[in-house]
Structure formats: C-alpha cells, structure tokens
Design an enzyme around this catalytic site. Sequence first.
Site, PDB file in Angstrom:
ATOM      1  N   PRO A   2      83.594 135.678  37.195  1.00 42.82           N
ATOM      2  CA  PRO A   2      83.517 135.033  36.056  1.00 42.82           C
ATOM      3  C   PRO A   2      83.917 135.726  34.907  1.00 42.82           C
ATOM      4  CG  PRO A   2      81.480 136.056  36.715  1.00 42.82           C
ATOM      5  CD  PRO A   2      82.547 136.748  37.741  1.00 42.82           C
ATOM      6  N   GLU A   3      84.693 135.202  33.976  1.00 43.04           N
ATOM      7  CA  GLU A   3      84.722 135.830  32.762  1.00 43.04           C
ATOM      8  C   GLU A   3      83.978 135.011  31.843  1.00 43.04           C
ATOM      9  OE1 GLU A   3      88.754 136.610  31.627  1.00 43.04           O
ATOM     10  OE2 GLU A   3      89.463 136.769  33.728  1.00 43.04           O
TER      11      GLU A   3
END
Length: 271
Positions: A2-3
């Site tokens: 995830p960003e």
Amino acid sequence: MPELPEVEVVRRGLQGPLAGLGLRRVERLRADLRYPLPDMDAALAGRRLAAVRRRAKYLLFDFGETWLAWHLGMTGQFHVLPAVAPAGPHEHVRLLFEGGVSLRYRDARRFGYAGILPARGWTEHPWFAGLGPEPLEPGFSPATLERAFASRRAPVKQALMDARVVVGVGNIYACEALFRARIHPARPACRIGRARIGRLHAAVVAVLSEAIEAGGSSISDFLRADGRPGYFAHAFRVYGRAGAPCVDCGRLIRRIVQAGRATFYCPHCQR
DNA sequence: CTGAAGACCTGCCTGC
DNA sequence: TGCAGGCAGGTCTTCA
C-alpha cells in the site's frame, strides 16, 4: 501493498462497519510481525472504537485515550468478517468486536507492524515525529517542496519518496507523478526550477486523489476491507510498462533501478 | 549531515 | 513438471 491511496481506501472501508463498536477481545495468532506485537488485549479490550484515522501510511484506531497504530508493510490486509468465519491464509491477529463482528489482519510477508500509543502526544512517537506534511492537506504546497528540494542532490524520485519531504508517496505514485510533471526521475532534486516544482506538486495531488477515487491500485494483493480490488492500476501511465509505448509520444517506456527500486519513465517526455 | 545498500519475509512469475 | 533466480508497493539500520 500500500501507498497512501490504498491505506486511505482501507481506512474508509473500516470506518463504516467498525466505528462505534466496543472491542471485546484481541487474539494474536503469533507473537510478532516485523516487530513484537503489543499486548492489544490488555491495552484495548473493553474500549470503544471512536474512529479509524490515518497519518501517512499508518492506520490509527482511535480507542479514546489509547490508540492503536498499524502499518501494513508491503502485504498487510484488513478484512471485516463475522467473528465465526474461519481464519484465512496468513491471518495473524483478530480483533473481536461486539455484535459478532471481527477485524482480521493478514500479512504474507509480515513486514507490517503495530503499536499502542497514548492519544495525547502520539505525534511525538518515533514513527510520527519526523514526518512531513500530508500530500492532500494544505500543509503540502509548492513552497514546501521547494524548500525540501533546495539542499538535496539526490535524484528527485528519491526525494519525493522521502517521508520527511511529504508522506505517502511510494514507488508507484512517485513514478506516475514524475511522468505527469514531465520530470526525469534521475534529475537532482536541487536542480528543478520553480515552475516544474509547481507542476510536480499538482501532479502528486492529482495522481493520489484519482487513485483514492478509483479505490486504490490492486497490483498483486491489495484488497479493500470488503474484499473488492481497486482499479487504479489500469490508469498507470508508466509504472510496470517497461517496453510498452508511452501514452503521449509512443516511444518505449524505460525501466531503471534507483536506490534499489524500479523506476519507470519515458526518456522522451521526461527531462 | 547525505545517500546508497542491505535487511526484514514470503509468494509468484519467468525461464531453463 | 521442477527448480533456481529474480522481483515485489515500505521502512529501518548500517555503512561510506
């Protein structure tokens, strides 16, 4: 996984079903992830979850005086399931709420980590003390980028991914933002003029906002809390497209390695 | 101080 | 089919 957009999508997916519920019990199926897991049951059982917040790529479970901070690492996932549902693969922690609702944490690579923080002063914790501004809040402006870049000879892509400069921009969105701003990823940060910094700021805001809107990017294993994938990966213009034609000029997208991370860019459009 | 490289850990894809 | 090798979105530590 995830960003920032993916973490924000997860946050929104958890806030609805969980906010307001009392926490009955926490079960750890193993003692550590990246770091030893805190005793969440001792710290949180009996408390009510007021809200699910986010700072940078951390999820913050607001239990009133005590907060639970959680980083998903690369492959962490949260799922809201009935308490009676069987454990999924790589399930490491279960938070059992009232009403037969449970929150399951799964993480194949176990790069994720969690900590218990006091609500007062959590920003002093080492995980948060040195962080730069949120990219989608007013504290992030062309001026903040300009200041941060002024003394940096490192490639702009690495400067953009530095959480002291701005949080939440990881490898994918750094590549995408630099393409939109038409800036070469290897250009030293201190050698980018004011006009191009303005373009880069706008590109970061745009690409992150669009990704959140699309439900994040499901590359390999990102899933929202309800199990649905995100769709932004279809919108990548350079990331993962080495050898494919540039959407603007038709020349081939190139892949290089910077600081051990893959970078994708168009050698014609980005200077 | 800065920046680069290695480490953490497993799954999946590619190519032989 | 089987297996070795390379690769993966994040951060922290170590070293130059």
